[in-house]
Write a protein that holds these residues in place. Structure first.
Motif, PDB file in Angstrom:
ATOM      1  N   LEU A   1      11.372  15.975  11.413  1.00 24.47           N
ATOM      2  CA  LEU A   1      12.600  16.208  12.161  1.00 24.47           C
ATOM      3  C   LEU A   1      13.388  14.902  12.155  1.00 24.47           C
ATOM      4  CD1 LEU A   1      11.009  18.047  15.213  1.00 24.47           C
ATOM      5  CD2 LEU A   1      12.022  19.072  13.190  1.00 24.47           C
ATOM      6  N   LYS A   2      14.685  15.013  12.408  1.00 27.67           N
ATOM      7  CA  LYS A   2      15.520  13.802  12.385  1.00 27.67           C
ATOM      8  C   LYS A   2      15.059  12.753  13.400  1.00 27.67           C
ATOM      9  CE  LYS A   2      19.928  15.566  12.232  1.00 27.67           C
ATOM     10  NZ  LYS A   2      19.856  16.868  11.564  1.00 27.67           N
ATOM     11  N   ASN A   3      14.414  13.225  14.467  1.00 26.56           N
ATOM     12  CA  ASN A   3      14.009  12.291  15.510  1.00 26.56           C
ATOM     13  C   ASN A   3      12.553  11.853  15.365  1.00 26.56           C
ATOM     14  OD1 ASN A   3      13.469  14.975  15.976  1.00 26.56           O
ATOM     15  ND2 ASN A   3      13.335  14.738  18.175  1.00 26.56           N
ATOM     16  N   GLU A   4      12.041  11.926  14.143  1.00 23.98           N
ATOM     17  CA  GLU A   4      10.664  11.479  13.928  1.00 23.98           C
ATOM     18  C   GLU A   4      10.616  10.345  12.907  1.00 23.98           C
ATOM     19  OE1 GLU A   4       7.773  15.295  14.602  1.00 23.98           O
ATOM     20  OE2 GLU A   4       8.847  15.181  12.708  1.00 23.98           O
ATOM     21  N   ASP A   5       9.746   9.380  13.165  1.00 31.45           N
ATOM     22  CA  ASP A   5       9.527   8.318  12.187  1.00 31.45           C
ATOM     23  C   ASP A   5       8.754   8.884  11.004  1.00 31.45           C
ATOM     24  OD1 ASP A   5      10.663   6.622  14.005  1.00 31.45           O
ATOM     25  OD2 ASP A   5       8.754   5.840  14.758  1.00 31.45           O
ATOM     26  N   ILE A   6       9.071   8.360   9.825  1.00 31.53           N
ATOM     27  CA  ILE A   6       8.378   8.819   8.624  1.00 31.53           C
ATOM     28  C   ILE A   6       7.470   7.698   8.162  1.00 31.53           C
ATOM     29  CG2 ILE A   6       8.719   9.567   6.230  1.00 31.53           C
ATOM     30  CD1 ILE A   6      11.695  10.303   7.473  1.00 31.53           C
ATOM     31  N   GLY A   7       6.199   7.944   8.209  1.00 31.97           N
ATOM     32  CA  GLY A   7       5.237   6.886   7.892  1.00 31.97           C
ATOM     33  C   GLY A   7       4.778   6.952   6.446  1.00 31.97           C
ATOM     34  N   ILE A   8       4.593   5.758   5.866  1.00 33.12           N
ATOM     35  CA  ILE A   8       4.090   5.666   4.497  1.00 33.12           C
ATOM     36  C   ILE A   8       2.856   4.783   4.539  1.00 33.12           C
ATOM     37  CG2 ILE A   8       4.608   4.830   2.160  1.00 33.12           C
ATOM     38  CD1 ILE A   8       7.676   5.200   3.426  1.00 33.12           C
ATOM     39  N   GLU A   9       1.772   5.262   3.944  1.00 32.57           N
ATOM     40  CA  GLU A   9       0.525   4.521   3.993  1.00 32.57           C
ATOM     41  C   GLU A   9      -0.012   4.366   2.575  1.00 32.57           C
ATOM     42  OE1 GLU A   9      -2.949   5.179   7.044  1.00 32.57           O
ATOM     43  OE2 GLU A   9      -3.357   6.247   5.173  1.00 32.57           O
ATOM     44  N   ILE A  10      -0.320   3.111   2.221  1.00 34.82           N
ATOM     45  CA  ILE A  10      -0.857   2.845   0.889  1.00 34.82           C
ATOM     46  C   ILE A  10      -2.221   2.179   1.054  1.00 34.82           C
ATOM     47  CG2 ILE A  10      -0.487   1.632  -1.294  1.00 34.82           C
ATOM     48  CD1 ILE A  10       2.535   1.528  -0.550  1.00 34.82           C
ATOM     49  N   GLU A  11      -3.227   2.782   0.472  1.00 38.78           N
ATOM     50  CA  GLU A  11      -4.554   2.169   0.536  1.00 38.78           C
ATOM     51  C   GLU A  11      -4.885   1.598  -0.843  1.00 38.78           C
ATOM     52  OE1 GLU A  11      -7.676   4.736   1.935  1.00 38.78           O
ATOM     53  OE2 GLU A  11      -9.174   3.144   1.736  1.00 38.78           O
ATOM     54  N   LEU A  12      -5.198   0.292  -0.859  1.00 37.15           N
ATOM     55  CA  LEU A  12      -5.438  -0.385  -2.133  1.00 37.15           C
ATOM     56  C   LEU A  12      -6.808  -1.041  -2.164  1.00 37.15           C
ATOM     57  CD1 LEU A  12      -2.148  -2.483  -2.577  1.00 37.15           C
ATOM     58  CD2 LEU A  12      -2.671  -0.273  -3.611  1.00 37.15           C
ATOM     59  N   ASN A  13      -7.315  -1.175  -3.373  1.00 40.31           N
ATOM     60  CA  ASN A  13      -8.437  -2.076  -3.604  1.00 40.31           C
ATOM     61  C   ASN A  13      -7.872  -3.216  -4.449  1.00 40.31           C
ATOM     62  OD1 ASN A  13     -10.914  -3.219  -3.903  1.00 40.31           O
ATOM     63  ND2 ASN A  13     -11.714  -1.655  -5.315  1.00 40.31           N
ATOM     64  N   VAL A  14      -7.708  -4.388  -3.833  1.00 42.19           N
ATOM     65  CA  VAL A  14      -7.074  -5.517  -4.533  1.00 42.19           C
ATOM     66  C   VAL A  14      -8.152  -6.325  -5.263  1.00 42.19           C
ATOM     67  CG1 VAL A  14      -5.657  -7.588  -4.246  1.00 42.19           C
ATOM     68  CG2 VAL A  14      -5.258  -5.603  -2.793  1.00 42.19           C
ATOM     69  N   PHE A  15      -7.907  -6.583  -6.569  1.00 42.59           N
ATOM     70  CA  PHE A  15      -8.941  -7.242  -7.381  1.00 42.59           C
ATOM     71  C   PHE A  15      -8.862  -8.753  -7.309  1.00 42.59           C
ATOM     72  CE2 PHE A  15      -8.443  -3.179  -9.969  1.00 42.59           C
ATOM     73  CZ  PHE A  15      -9.471  -2.553  -9.271  1.00 42.59           C
ATOM     74  N   GLU A  16      -7.643  -9.277  -7.123  1.00 43.73           N
ATOM     75  CA  GLU A  16      -7.525 -10.737  -7.118  1.00 43.73           C
ATOM     76  C   GLU A  16      -6.420 -11.149  -6.156  1.00 43.73           C
ATOM     77  OE1 GLU A  16      -4.741 -13.065 -10.410  1.00 43.73           O
ATOM     78  OE2 GLU A  16      -6.254 -11.650 -11.086  1.00 43.73           O
ATOM     79  N   LYS A  17      -6.668 -12.178  -5.387  1.00 47.29           N
ATOM     80  CA  LYS A  17      -5.687 -12.635  -4.417  1.00 47.29           C
ATOM     81  C   LYS A  17      -4.535 -13.301  -5.168  1.00 47.29           C
ATOM     82  CE  LYS A  17      -5.510 -15.390  -0.238  1.00 47.29           C
ATOM     83  NZ  LYS A  17      -6.283 -16.077   0.789  1.00 47.29           N
ATOM     84  N   ASN A  18      -3.347 -12.747  -5.058  1.00 47.18           N
ATOM     85  CA  ASN A  18      -2.208 -13.278  -5.810  1.00 47.18           C
ATOM     86  C   ASN A  18      -1.019 -13.423  -4.863  1.00 47.18           C
ATOM     87  OD1 ASN A  18       0.074 -13.638  -7.444  1.00 47.18           O
ATOM     88  ND2 ASN A  18      -0.914 -12.539  -9.139  1.00 47.18           N
TER      89      ASN A  18
END
Ligand SMILES: Nc1ncnc2c1ncn2[C@@H]1O[C@H](COP(=O)(O)OP(=O)(O)OP(=O)(O)O)[C@@H](O)[C@H]1O
Ligand SMILES: [Mg+2]
Length: 410
Positions: free
Chosen positions: A283-300
């Motif tokens: 609905l227009k009065n709702e926040d839209i959430g985006i979630e990304i789950e990662l496995n990071v191989f190297e700290k960059n």
């Protein structure tokens, strides 16, 4: 609570190709020539085995795709047509606003039709006199009062019909989508009037394709499809989401996997405030959430994860957003979850697309814009951003931000 409407096993069968209520010479001629072929009559169940009960004071939205049976249901409740099977009990005075053309006599003037309608509802002349000016001024038809309504435009007609239906103090008001015929300012006025009626504990049945209006006016909602009830619920926003997403189900994916030398995407999801993956309708009065789950191989320190947001139909990109936009944040190795929200009161009703983006700052893209490997789609529909009904309708603009106005008296 008192029962206002009780429907039991209600069914309505139509013969396809049956004569419409208004026949013209043209239709008659066509019918004449088609007569021989007419043997093979087909039937359609416009309503099949509907049962439900509505209490006094409930405001019930009726939603469903074209041909679902919404108008047929209202026609039966207002006794314009008879059910084939089952019954509908309606307690109290009914005011109805169905199709343009029903309820008014074309040869009579606006004034005469107001009196005729009042009389049909069982009102005394004095009672009608009392309401008369209010009806006329609400409809804004002072100048056309003594014109036969057959000369009215469909918009004028609806204005008068709504005004009559809403002002004769109906216990039950039945309103079909006809409001869509009026111009925007009159539609808003009608929605406002309906809001007042609902506060006076009148029962309202309201057919609409405007999910914002349904969401903000109704206390209960009936979803019809192919003449049957799909669902009845008092959780209006959930029902609207399920209904809207039923048109888009195949286009949405919640889980996708992707691997490169920098990271592996374990999931890419739309979420709600409660963190749960959701029906991708907001609905227009709702926040839209985006979630990304990662496995990071190297700290960059230069690795940036983000997304691009598009209005899907026009393919206009509204913005890019990266996890480092506001504060630098170096992603550690291992499993991490990134979460961000598109705030409510920003997007218009519409269909949107989110592409995941990833890049090494100063080096190049890993997931460039325009990639179609990591894409989510969602819909914004219905809901209003403030207390005003003005914000319940779609605007012909790309965005519909909720911006506060201040005013100062000089
Ligand atoms: N007079 C009629 N004669 C024959 N078939 C009819 C008649 N009225 C409605 N129907 C059929 O009954 C079904 C339900 O129609 P109805 O008008 O109730 O749908 P609706 O939900 O109001 O649709 P819309 O959103 O387009 O207004 C449709 O298949 C329609 O073609
Ligand atoms: Mg209809």
């Amino acid at each position: 609570m008192e029962t206002a409407i009780k429907v039991e096993n209600l069914s309505k069968k139509y013969r396809i190709g049956e004569r419409l209520p208004y026949k013209t010479i043209r239709e008659e001629i066509i019918k004449f020539f088609k007569r021989e072929k007419k043997k093979n009559q087909q039937f359609i169940w416009a309503l099949k085995n509907l049962s439900f009960e509505i209490k006094r004071g409930e405001v019930v939205g009726i939603i469903g795709p074209n041909g679902a049976g919404k108008t047929t249901l209202l026609k039966i409740l207002s006794r314009i047509t008879e059910p084939t099977d089952g019954y509908a009990e309606v307690y109290g005075r009914v005011g109805s606003l169905l199709e343009v053309g029903i309820g008014f006599h074309p040869e009579l003037t606006g004034r005469e039709n107001i009196y005729l309608n009042g009389a049909i509802l069982g009102m005394k002349k004095k009672e009608i006199d009392k309401k008369f000016d209010e009806i006329v001024s609400f409809a804004e038809l002072e100048k056309f009062l003594d014109t036969p309504v057959k000369y009215y435009s469909s918009g004028m007609y609806v204005r008068l019909a709504f005004s009559v239906a809403a002002h004769f103090e109906p216990d039950i008001l039945l309103v079909d989508e006809v409001l869509a015929v009026g111009d925007i300012s009159f539609q808003k006025k009608c929605l406002g009037k309906m809001e007042t009626l609902t506060k006076e504990a009148r029962t309202v049945l309201f057919v609409s394709h405007n999910m914002g209006a349904i969401e903000s006016l109704c206390t209960k909602c009936i979803w019809l499809d192919k003449g049957k009830i799909v669902k009845i619920s008092e959780d209006i926003s959930k029902l609207i989401k399920e209904y809207v997403s039923s048109f888009f189900r195949n286009e949405t994916s919640f889980q996708k996997k992707l691997k490169n030398e920098f990271f592996e995407v374990l999931s890419f999801n739309l979420i709600e405030k409660k963190d749960k993956p959701t029906i991708p309708v907001y609905l227009k009065n709702e926040d839209i959430g985006i979630e990304i789950e990662l496995n990071v191989f190297e700290k960059n320190p230069r690795l940036s994860i983000g997304y691009a947001l598009y209005e899907n139909k026009s393919n206009v990109c509204l913005w890019w957003s990266f996890h480092v936009d506001v504060e630098p944040y170096i992603l550690p190795c291992g499993n991490i979850i990134l979460k961000t929200f598109i705030p409510s009161g920003l997007l218009n009703d519409g269909e949107y697309r989110i592409e995941m983006l990833a890049g090494i700052d100063g080096v190049g893209w890993i997931l460039p814009p325009g990639n179609n490997q990591m894409v989510l789609k969602f819909i914004v529909k219905g809901g209003k951003i403030g207390s005003s009904m003005l914000s319940a309708t779609k605007r012909p603009t790309l965005l519909f931000p909720a911006l506060k106005w201040n005013f100062f008296k000089k």
